[in-house]
Design a protein around this motif. Structure first.
Motif, PDB file in Angstrom:
ATOM      1  N   ALA A 115      -5.244  11.703  -7.813  1.00 52.61           N
ATOM      2  CA  ALA A 115      -5.518  10.504  -8.607  1.00 52.61           C
ATOM      3  C   ALA A 115      -4.191   9.933  -9.093  1.00 52.61           C
ATOM      4  N   THR A 116      -3.219   9.897  -8.181  1.00 51.31           N
ATOM      5  CA  THR A 116      -1.859   9.504  -8.541  1.00 51.31           C
ATOM      6  C   THR A 116      -1.672   7.999  -8.691  1.00 51.31           C
ATOM      7  N   GLY A 117      -2.664   7.224  -8.302  1.00 48.64           N
ATOM      8  CA  GLY A 117      -2.641   5.796  -8.575  1.00 48.64           C
ATOM      9  C   GLY A 117      -1.606   5.032  -7.777  1.00 48.64           C
ATOM     10  N   SER A 118      -1.104   3.966  -8.391  1.00 49.38           N
ATOM     11  CA  SER A 118      -0.152   3.084  -7.725  1.00 49.38           C
ATOM     12  C   SER A 118       0.905   2.629  -8.715  1.00 49.38           C
ATOM     13  N   SER A 119       1.960   2.037  -8.179  1.00 49.04           N
ATOM     14  CA  SER A 119       3.045   1.497  -9.003  1.00 49.04           C
ATOM     15  C   SER A 119       3.224   0.024  -8.685  1.00 49.04           C
ATOM     16  N   ALA A 120       3.598  -0.748  -9.698  1.00 49.41           N
ATOM     17  CA  ALA A 120       3.850  -2.170  -9.489  1.00 49.41           C
ATOM     18  C   ALA A 120       5.216  -2.374  -8.847  1.00 49.41           C
ATOM     19  N   LYS A 121       5.308  -3.402  -8.021  1.00 50.22           N
ATOM     20  CA  LYS A 121       6.587  -3.716  -7.386  1.00 50.22           C
ATOM     21  C   LYS A 121       7.572  -4.302  -8.393  1.00 50.22           C
ATOM     22  N   GLU A 122       8.842  -4.222  -8.066  1.00 51.63           N
ATOM     23  CA  GLU A 122       9.938  -4.814  -8.835  1.00 51.63           C
ATOM     24  C   GLU A 122      10.029  -4.267 -10.258  1.00 51.63           C
ATOM     25  N   ASN A 123       9.696  -2.983 -10.407  1.00 47.04           N
ATOM     26  CA  ASN A 123       9.892  -2.302 -11.693  1.00 47.04           C
ATOM     27  C   ASN A 123       9.142  -2.979 -12.838  1.00 47.04           C
ATOM     28  N   GLY A 290      -9.475   6.501  -7.011  1.00 46.58           N
ATOM     29  CA  GLY A 290      -8.593   5.476  -7.549  1.00 46.58           C
ATOM     30  C   GLY A 290      -7.708   4.814  -6.512  1.00 46.58           C
ATOM     31  N   ASP A 291      -6.608   4.234  -6.998  1.00 42.72           N
ATOM     32  CA  ASP A 291      -5.744   3.380  -6.189  1.00 42.72           C
ATOM     33  C   ASP A 291      -5.114   4.074  -4.992  1.00 42.72           C
ATOM     34  N   ALA A 292      -4.950   5.392  -5.041  1.00 42.40           N
ATOM     35  CA  ALA A 292      -4.260   6.098  -3.956  1.00 42.40           C
ATOM     36  C   ALA A 292      -5.096   6.175  -2.680  1.00 42.40           C
ATOM     37  N   GLY A 293      -6.397   5.957  -2.773  1.00 39.28           N
ATOM     38  CA  GLY A 293      -7.287   6.111  -1.632  1.00 39.28           C
ATOM     39  C   GLY A 293      -7.447   4.845  -0.811  1.00 39.28           C
ATOM     40  N   ALA A 302     -13.713  -0.216  -9.131  1.00 38.75           N
ATOM     41  CA  ALA A 302     -13.862   0.713  -8.003  1.00 38.75           C
ATOM     42  C   ALA A 302     -13.405   2.105  -8.412  1.00 38.75           C
ATOM     43  N   ALA A 303     -12.280   2.187  -9.124  1.00 40.20           N
ATOM     44  CA  ALA A 303     -11.791   3.485  -9.604  1.00 40.20           C
ATOM     45  C   ALA A 303     -12.812   4.129 -10.532  1.00 40.20           C
ATOM     46  N   ASP A 304     -13.424   3.315 -11.371  1.00 39.53           N
ATOM     47  CA  ASP A 304     -14.429   3.812 -12.301  1.00 39.53           C
ATOM     48  C   ASP A 304     -15.652   4.344 -11.557  1.00 39.53           C
TER      49      ASP A 304
END
Length: 385
Positions: A115-123, A290-293, A302-304
Motif C-alpha cells: 500500500a505504498t501509494g504514489s508520489s506527486a511529480k516535481e516535488n 491503492g495507488d500502487a496497483g 477506489a482506494a477506499d
C-alpha cells in the motif's frame, strides 16, 4: 507466529491495518502485524488544494501523527517500523527495509500488503514527500510563495489542478488582488471519460472566479529568475510564449511508489500487476491496494473500496479459504470543488448539482472526519463498529 507485513500507511492502508488488528490479529494466538512507513505522519491529500492557500487550514487538519493511533496495540502483536521498502524477494517472502535510523532490516512475511501509494511529480506535496520535515517545509514554502506573489500559475487539467486553481481564484482572483492562471493541455479540463457538460462547468466556474485559463497548452520548460520562475508555454499549434510567476504549482500526475519491486511484478507504467482478487499476479500471499496497483486509477474512492474489500476477504485467506473477487466499479464517480462555494461532478451518466458537491465535499474537504479515519473508526465511506 505468522507475520502480516504492511508497506505504507495511506488512505487505503489505515483502515486495513486497524480493522485487521481488531478483528483478526488480536484474536489470534499465532498472528502479528508489522507496518512499515517512512514517516510518523499521515497526509490527507483531499484537502491539499485548500492547504496551499495561506490561512485557510492549519497543518493539524491535514497531517496527523500515526504513533498515537497505534498506541493501544501490544508490542508482541504489532510493530511500527520507520523506513521504506528497498527490495522484495517474493520467492523467499522477505522484504528489505531501508531504516530511517540507518542500515537495513530484512523482514520475513507470510502475507504482504503493498500500500505504498504514489508520489506527486516535481516535488509537490500533493502526497507525502520522502520525510515529514521535507513535506512540512515544502508546504510552508508554497504558502509563502502564494502569499508574496502577484501572479500564481497552476498547471494540470485534472481534479487537483482544478481544485487548486479554484481555491486560489476564490481567495485572490475573484477580488482582483492577484492574477491566477490555470494552464492545461486539452480543450477542456478533466479527462475524455467525463461528460462535456461537467468539464465545461468546471471551466466556467473557474472563469467566474476570474481565473485566467490557458487551454491546449503545456509547460515545456521552467527557468528560475530571482524569486520568480519563467515558464515557457507551448500551444497545441506549436506557438510559444513565456509567463513569469512567483508561485508555480504543477499538478501533472502521480508516480507509483513501486521502485523496490522486481520488474516482473510491474506493468509498463510501474504499477503492480493486480488480479481481480487484489492479489499480485503470480503471488497469492501478496495483496495490493491503492495507488500502487494497476486495477484502477489514482482515486481516493477506489482506494477506499479496495481497502474495504480486503478487510472482508483477508480473514478468509488466512484460514485457507477462497478469496472473493473485487468488483471494481465501471461507473464514473467524481466530484471537484471549484472555490469554497461551488463545484461539479458526475455519477454514472448524471451530472451532480453544484450545491451537492459543496455540501458533501467542498465545505470541509474531508477534514471533518479524517481524524476518525486515522484512529481506525472509519474509512472514507464506511463507519466501523
Amino acid at each position: 507466529m505468522k507475520t502480516i507485513l504492511v508497506l505504507g500507511v495511506g488512505i487505503a492502508a489505515v483502515p486495513v491495518i486497524h480493522q485487521t488488528m481488531k478483528t483478526t490479529v488480536l484474536k489470534s494466538k499465532d498472528l502479528k502485524m508489522v507496518v512499515v512507513n517512512p514517516t510518523d505522519y499521515f497526509l490527507w491529500p483531499i484537502a491539499m488544494p485548500r492547504l496551499v492557500v495561506p490561512g485557510q487550514l492549519p497543518d493539524s487538519k491535514v497531517i496527523y501523527e500515526l504513533p498515537p493511533a497505534f498506541k493501544d496495540y501490544p508490542a508482541d502483536k504489532f510493530e511500527f517500523v520507520r523506513g521504506r521498502a528497498a527490495a522484495l524477494d517474493a520467492q523467499s517472502n522477505v522484504a528489505s527495509i531501508a531504516l530511517n535510523s540507518a542500515g537495513t532490516r530484512e523482514i520475513a512475511y507470510d502475507v504482504l500488503i503493498i500500500a505504498t501509494g504514489s508520489s506527486a511529480k516535481e516535488n509537490m506535496p500533493w502526497k507525502m514527500l520522502d520525510t515529514s520535515a521535507q513535506t512540512f517545509d515544502r508546504i510552508h514554502s508554497i504558502q509563502q510563495k502564494v502569499k508574496s506573489s502577484e501572479t500564481i500559475v497552476v498547471v494540470g487539467g485534472g481534479a487537483t489542478g482544478i481544485e487548486t486553481a479554484g481555491e486560489l481564484g476564490f481567495e485572490y482572483a475573484k477580488n482582483g488582488t492577484k492574477d491566477v492562471y490555470f494552464i492545461h493541455s486539452g480543450a477542456l479540463p478533466l479527462g475524455d471519460h467525463i461528460k462535456d457538460s461537467v468539464r465545461k462547468q468546471a471551466r466556467d466556474e473557474l472563469e467566474k472566479l476570474n481565473v485566467k485559463i490557458i487551454s491546449n497548452t503545456t509547460v515545456t520548460s521552467t527557468t528560475p529568475s530571482g524569486d520568480n520562475v519563467v515558464l515557457q508555454l507551448t500551444a497545441a499549434d506549436g506557438t510559444t510564449k513565456s509567463l513569469t510567476t512567483g508561485a508555480y504549482l504543477p499538478t501533472m500526475g502521480m508516480v507509483p511508489n513501486t521502485s523496490f519491486l522486481p520488474s516482473s511484478m510491474l506493468d509498463t507504467y510501474g504499477f503492480v500487476k493486480q488480479t481481480t482478487t487484489l492479489q499480485a499476479e503470480g503471488h497469492k500471499n501478496i495483496f495490493v491496494i491503492g495507488d500502487a496497483g494497476s486495477l484502477e486509477g489514482n482515486m481516493a474512492l477506489a482506494a477506499d473500496a479496495q481497502a474495504n474489500h480486503l478487510i472482508k476477504t483477508l480473514p478468509a485467506f488466512l484460514k485457507g479459504e477462497t478469496v472473493a473477487e473485487y468488483k471494481k466499479s465501471d461507473k464514473v464517480m467524481m466530484s471537484v470543488t471549484v472555490g469554497r462555494a461551488r463545484g461539479t461532478g458526475q455519477v454514472g451518466s448524471f451530472k451532480i448539482f453544484s450545491f451537492l458537491v459543496w455540501y458533501l465535499k467542498g465545505r470541509f474537504l474531508g477534514t471533518d472526519y479524517v481524524a476518525n479515519l486515522v484512529a481506525g473508526k472509519r474509512s472514507i465511506l464506511t463507519k466501523f463498529d
